[in-house]
Design an enzyme around this catalytic site. Structure first.
Site, PDB file in Angstrom:
ATOM      1  N   HIS A  27       9.333  -8.113   5.549  1.00  0.00           N
ATOM      2  CA  HIS A  27      10.175  -6.993   6.008  1.00  0.00           C
ATOM      3  C   HIS A  27       9.485  -5.647   5.778  1.00  0.00           C
ATOM      4  O   HIS A  27       9.428  -4.805   6.679  1.00  0.00           O
ATOM      5  CB  HIS A  27      11.533  -7.017   5.305  1.00  0.00           C
ATOM      6  CG  HIS A  27      12.317  -5.764   5.539  1.00  0.00           C
ATOM      7  ND1 HIS A  27      12.996  -5.515   6.713  1.00  0.00           N
ATOM      8  CD2 HIS A  27      12.479  -4.653   4.765  1.00  0.00           C
ATOM      9  CE1 HIS A  27      13.557  -4.318   6.649  1.00  0.00           C
ATOM     10  NE2 HIS A  27      13.257  -3.765   5.482  1.00  0.00           N
ATOM     11  N   CYS A  72      14.886 -10.419   8.599  1.00  0.00           N
ATOM     12  CA  CYS A  72      16.116  -9.809   9.103  1.00  0.00           C
ATOM     13  C   CYS A  72      16.730 -10.603  10.249  1.00  0.00           C
ATOM     14  O   CYS A  72      17.944 -10.579  10.448  1.00  0.00           O
ATOM     15  CB  CYS A  72      15.862  -8.374   9.532  1.00  0.00           C
ATOM     16  SG  CYS A  72      15.565  -7.278   8.132  1.00  0.00           S
ATOM     17  N   CYS A 113      16.359  -4.540  12.578  1.00  0.00           N
ATOM     18  CA  CYS A 113      14.955  -4.857  12.251  1.00  0.00           C
ATOM     19  C   CYS A 113      14.620  -6.209  12.874  1.00  0.00           C
ATOM     20  O   CYS A 113      15.420  -7.148  12.802  1.00  0.00           O
ATOM     21  CB  CYS A 113      14.739  -4.889  10.742  1.00  0.00           C
ATOM     22  SG  CYS A 113      13.047  -5.372  10.295  1.00  0.00           S
ATOM     23  N   ASP A 144      -3.010   3.599   4.150  1.00  0.00           N
ATOM     24  CA  ASP A 144      -2.926   2.307   3.458  1.00  0.00           C
ATOM     25  C   ASP A 144      -2.146   2.516   2.166  1.00  0.00           C
ATOM     26  O   ASP A 144      -2.110   3.636   1.646  1.00  0.00           O
ATOM     27  CB  ASP A 144      -4.316   1.784   3.093  1.00  0.00           C
ATOM     28  CG  ASP A 144      -4.840   2.429   1.820  1.00  0.00           C
ATOM     29  OD1 ASP A 144      -5.243   3.595   1.876  1.00  0.00           O
ATOM     30  OD2 ASP A 144      -4.796   1.790   0.750  1.00  0.00           O
ATOM     31  N   ASP A 184     -17.272   7.074  -4.544  1.00  0.00           N
ATOM     32  CA  ASP A 184     -16.924   8.471  -4.795  1.00  0.00           C
ATOM     33  C   ASP A 184     -16.261   8.574  -6.158  1.00  0.00           C
ATOM     34  O   ASP A 184     -16.053   7.563  -6.826  1.00  0.00           O
ATOM     35  CB  ASP A 184     -15.998   9.020  -3.686  1.00  0.00           C
ATOM     36  CG  ASP A 184     -14.649   8.324  -3.656  1.00  0.00           C
ATOM     37  OD1 ASP A 184     -14.546   7.187  -4.149  1.00  0.00           O
ATOM     38  OD2 ASP A 184     -13.686   8.899  -3.133  1.00  0.00           O
ATOM     39  N   GLN A 243     -12.908  14.822  -1.326  1.00  0.00           N
ATOM     40  CA  GLN A 243     -12.223  14.939  -2.615  1.00  0.00           C
ATOM     41  C   GLN A 243     -12.004  16.434  -2.897  1.00  0.00           C
ATOM     42  O   GLN A 243     -12.140  17.258  -2.020  1.00  0.00           O
ATOM     43  CB  GLN A 243     -13.060  14.265  -3.711  1.00  0.00           C
ATOM     44  CG  GLN A 243     -13.109  12.741  -3.596  1.00  0.00           C
ATOM     45  CD  GLN A 243     -11.804  12.052  -3.989  1.00  0.00           C
ATOM     46  OE1 GLN A 243     -10.866  12.673  -4.491  1.00  0.00           O
ATOM     47  NE2 GLN A 243     -11.724  10.754  -3.727  1.00  0.00           N
ATOM     48  N   ASP A 270     -12.490  -0.831   0.607  1.00  0.00           N
ATOM     49  CA  ASP A 270     -12.477   0.316  -0.287  1.00  0.00           C
ATOM     50  C   ASP A 270     -13.710   0.217  -1.191  1.00  0.00           C
ATOM     51  O   ASP A 270     -14.254  -0.862  -1.380  1.00  0.00           O
ATOM     52  CB  ASP A 270     -11.179   0.249  -1.102  1.00  0.00           C
ATOM     53  CG  ASP A 270     -10.771   1.610  -1.604  1.00  0.00           C
ATOM     54  OD1 ASP A 270     -11.557   2.554  -1.431  1.00  0.00           O
ATOM     55  OD2 ASP A 270      -9.678   1.709  -2.179  1.00  0.00           O
ATOM     56  N   SER A 271     -14.117   1.340  -1.777  1.00  0.00           N
ATOM     57  CA  SER A 271     -15.456   1.361  -2.389  1.00  0.00           C
ATOM     58  C   SER A 271     -15.517   1.053  -3.867  1.00  0.00           C
ATOM     59  O   SER A 271     -16.555   0.698  -4.390  1.00  0.00           O
ATOM     60  CB  SER A 271     -16.039   2.757  -2.198  1.00  0.00           C
ATOM     61  OG  SER A 271     -15.272   3.687  -2.953  1.00  0.00           O
ATOM     62  N   GLY A 272     -14.415   1.222  -4.580  1.00  0.00           N
ATOM     63  CA  GLY A 272     -14.483   1.207  -6.047  1.00  0.00           C
ATOM     64  C   GLY A 272     -14.278   2.606  -6.601  1.00  0.00           C
ATOM     65  O   GLY A 272     -14.133   2.788  -7.810  1.00  0.00           O
ATOM     66  N   GLY A 273     -14.271   3.605  -5.709  1.00  0.00           N
ATOM     67  CA  GLY A 273     -14.051   4.981  -6.145  1.00  0.00           C
ATOM     68  C   GLY A 273     -12.686   5.176  -6.794  1.00  0.00           C
ATOM     69  O   GLY A 273     -12.539   5.930  -7.747  1.00  0.00           O
ATOM     70  N   PHE A 274     -11.675   4.467  -6.263  1.00  0.00           N
ATOM     71  CA  PHE A 274     -10.345   4.585  -6.861  1.00  0.00           C
ATOM     72  C   PHE A 274     -10.334   4.008  -8.273  1.00  0.00           C
ATOM     73  O   PHE A 274      -9.652   4.534  -9.158  1.00  0.00           O
ATOM     74  CB  PHE A 274      -9.288   3.880  -6.001  1.00  0.00           C
ATOM     75  CG  PHE A 274      -7.907   3.996  -6.591  1.00  0.00           C
ATOM     76  CD1 PHE A 274      -7.223   5.203  -6.570  1.00  0.00           C
ATOM     77  CD2 PHE A 274      -7.307   2.904  -7.202  1.00  0.00           C
ATOM     78  CE1 PHE A 274      -5.966   5.319  -7.146  1.00  0.00           C
ATOM     79  CE2 PHE A 274      -6.042   3.014  -7.779  1.00  0.00           C
ATOM     80  CZ  PHE A 274      -5.373   4.220  -7.748  1.00  0.00           C
ATOM     81  N   GLY A 304      -8.150  11.020  -3.224  1.00  0.00           N
ATOM     82  CA  GLY A 304      -7.696  11.770  -4.392  1.00  0.00           C
ATOM     83  C   GLY A 304      -6.269  12.262  -4.293  1.00  0.00           C
ATOM     84  O   GLY A 304      -5.875  13.164  -5.023  1.00  0.00           O
ATOM     85  N   CYS A 330      12.082  -8.191  12.054  1.00  0.00           N
ATOM     86  CA  CYS A 330      11.230  -9.062  11.232  1.00  0.00           C
ATOM     87  C   CYS A 330      11.907 -10.424  11.050  1.00  0.00           C
ATOM     88  O   CYS A 330      13.120 -10.557  11.229  1.00  0.00           O
ATOM     89  CB  CYS A 330      10.913  -8.422   9.885  1.00  0.00           C
ATOM     90  SG  CYS A 330      12.172  -8.645   8.622  1.00  0.00           S
TER      91      CYS A 330
HETATM   92 ZN   LIG Z   1      13.330  -6.717   8.439  1.00  0.00          ZN
END
Ligand SMILES: [Zn+2]
Length: 359
Positions: free
Chosen positions: A338, A312, A307, A269, A146, A192, A91-95, A219, A309
Site C-alpha cells: 500500500h 486495499c 486506492c 527516494d 561524498d 552538499q 547509493d555511494s556510502g556517503g550517507f 544532506g 493497491c
Molecule cells: Zn492501498
C-alpha cells in the site's frame, strides 16, 4: 543515459520528463523505493514492479560488506542476483559517513569504515573504489562518494566537508568518464553544503563545471526542520541545469513530494514507506495512520478508499489490524504494498497534472 524534459510547467518549476537507461525508460517525477541490501524489504521484485515502481535503490556500502561486490559480479551483477530487470540506482556510502559517524574516519584520500559485520575489520573507501564497486554491481545510475554533513555542525566544519566532497566529486567523475564511452552507467554529482545557501551555491557551481549527467541534492532529511528542507531543496534545484535530472535524496513523505515537485525535483527516494509499514503505519490523504488503532477493530473499509493497491482491493482495515496485532508477516507485506503504491500513484497524478498544465 538520456534525459528529456517533456513538459515544463508555467505555474512552477515542475517538469515531466523521461529518463532513459539501459534497463528501461523512467517517467519523472518518480519515487524510487529503497532496497538497501538488494531487496525491497518484505516484497518479491515482482510485487515491487506490480506496485508501479520504475526504479529502485541499493546501497554500495552495505552490499560491499555483505555479500561483497566480487560475489555479486560473479552472479552476473545485481540485476541478475536479485532478479530485478528494471533500472537500479546505487547509493555511494556517503550517507553512512553521516549515519555511522562513530565508525568512520575521513581524510583527503577517502573514508575508512569499521565494519559492524566482520569483527570490526577496517575498509577504506575512495572515490575511485566506490565507482568501481558500483560498476561491479551493474548499477544504471551511480552516486559518488561524498561527505553528508551533520546540519547541526558549525558552518566552518560543513564548509570543510564540502571541500572534500567537491574534490572527491572530481576524482569520481574522472573514474566514471574512463568507462563512459563504452556505454557505462551515469554518475550524478551530489550538492552538499548543509543548510547554508552560499555553500550550496558554491557546490552547484563547482559541480556544474564537471558536467555530470545528473545532479542530486544531498544532506537533507537528516533531522533538519521541514521549512529548512523546503528552503534548501527549492534554492538548490534552481541552481542546477534545467536539462539534467535532479534528485532529492532521502525524501519521501507524501507532503514532501507534493511540496518539492513544483521546485523542479525529478527523483526522490526514502526508506520511509517500507520502514513505516514494518511499524504498522500507512499513508492516507489525511496523513499517517496506525493500523493498530482500536477504531479499526470492526472497520470494513480498505486502508484508503479508492486506492487500487492489492491490499486495499481485497482486505479491510479490521483484517489488517488483526494481522498486525497477531504479528503476522502478511501485515507487513500488505502495508508495504500500500505505502509504495500510494507514493507511486501520487507521483503519477502529479506527472499527469504537470502534463495538463495544472501544477
Ligand atoms: Zn492501498
Amino acid at each position: 543515459m538520456k534525459f528529456t524534459v517533456v513538459k515544463k510547467s508555467v505555474k512552477s518549476a515542475a517538469r515531466a520528463g523521461l529518463l532513459e537507461t539501459a534497463h528501461g525508460v523512467i517517467e519523472t517525477p518518480v519515487f524510487m523505493p529503497v532496497g538497501t541490501l538488494g531487496t525491497v524489504k518484505s516484497l518479491t521484485p515482482d510485487l515491487v514492479a506490480e506496485q508501479g515502481a520504475q526504479i529502485i535503490l541499493a546501497n554500495t556500502y552495505h552490499l560491499f560488506l555483505r555479500p561483497g561486490a566480487d560475489l555479486i559480479a560473479r552472479a552476473g551483477g545485481l540485476h541478475q542476483f536479485m532478479h530485478w530487470d528494471k533500472p537500479l540506482l546505487t547509493d555511494s556510502g556517503g550517507f553512512q559517513v553521516f549515519s555511522l559517524a562513530k565508525l568512520r574516519r575521513i581524510d583527503r584520500d577517502g573514508v575508512e569504515f569499521q565494519s559492524p559485520l566482520d569483527g570490526g575489520a577496517r575498509h577504506k573507501f575512495t572515490p575511485e573504489l566506490v565507482v568501481d564497486i558500483q560498476r561491479q554491481l551493474g548499477s544504471d545510475i551511480m552516486m559518488p562518494l561524498d561527505v553528508c554533513s551533520n546540519p547541526h555542525d558549525p558552518k566552518e566544519k560543513i564548509a570543510e566537508d564540502l571541500q572534500i566532497t567537491l574534490a572527491w566529486a572530481r576524482r569520481a567523475r574522472l573514474a566514471a568518464r574512463n568507462g563512459e564511452a563504452a556505454g557505462r552507467p551515469a554518475l550524478f554529482g551530489i550538492v552538499q553544503g548543509g543548510l547554508h545557501e552560499d555553500l550550496r551555491q558554491e557546490a552547484a557551481a563547482r559541480l556544474r563545471e564537471l558536467d555530470f549527467p545528473g545532479y542530486a541534492v544531498g544532506g537533507v532529511s537528516v533531522g533538519e526542520p521541514e521549512e529548512d528542507l523546503y528552503r534548501i531543496a527549492q534554492s538548490t534545484a534552481a541552481l542546477l541545469p534545467v536539462e539534467k535530472p535532479r534528485y532529492l535524496m532521502g525524501v519521501g513523505l507524501p507532503q514532501n513530494l507534493l511540496q518539492c515537485v513544483p521546485f523542479g525535483i525529478d527523483m526522490f527516494d526514502a526508506v520511509l514507506p517500507t520502514r513505516l509499514a514494518r511499524h504498522n503505519s500507512f499513508f492516507t490523504p489525511l496523513g499517517l495512520a496506525s493500523i493498530l488503532n482500536a477504531a479499526y477493530a470492526e472497520d470494513w473499509a480498505p486502508l484508503v478508499d479508492g486506492c487500487d493497491c492489492y491490499a486495499c482491493r481485497h482486505f479491510s482495515r479490521a483484517y489488517l489490524r488483526h494481522l498486525a496485532r497477531a504479528k503476522e508477516i502478511l501485515a507487513i507485506v500488505l502495508l508495504t504494498m500500500h505505502n509504495i503504491r500510494y507514493l507511486v500513484n501520487l507521483m503519477r497524478d502529479l506527472r499527469q497534472k504537470i502534463l495538463c498544465g495544472e501544477v
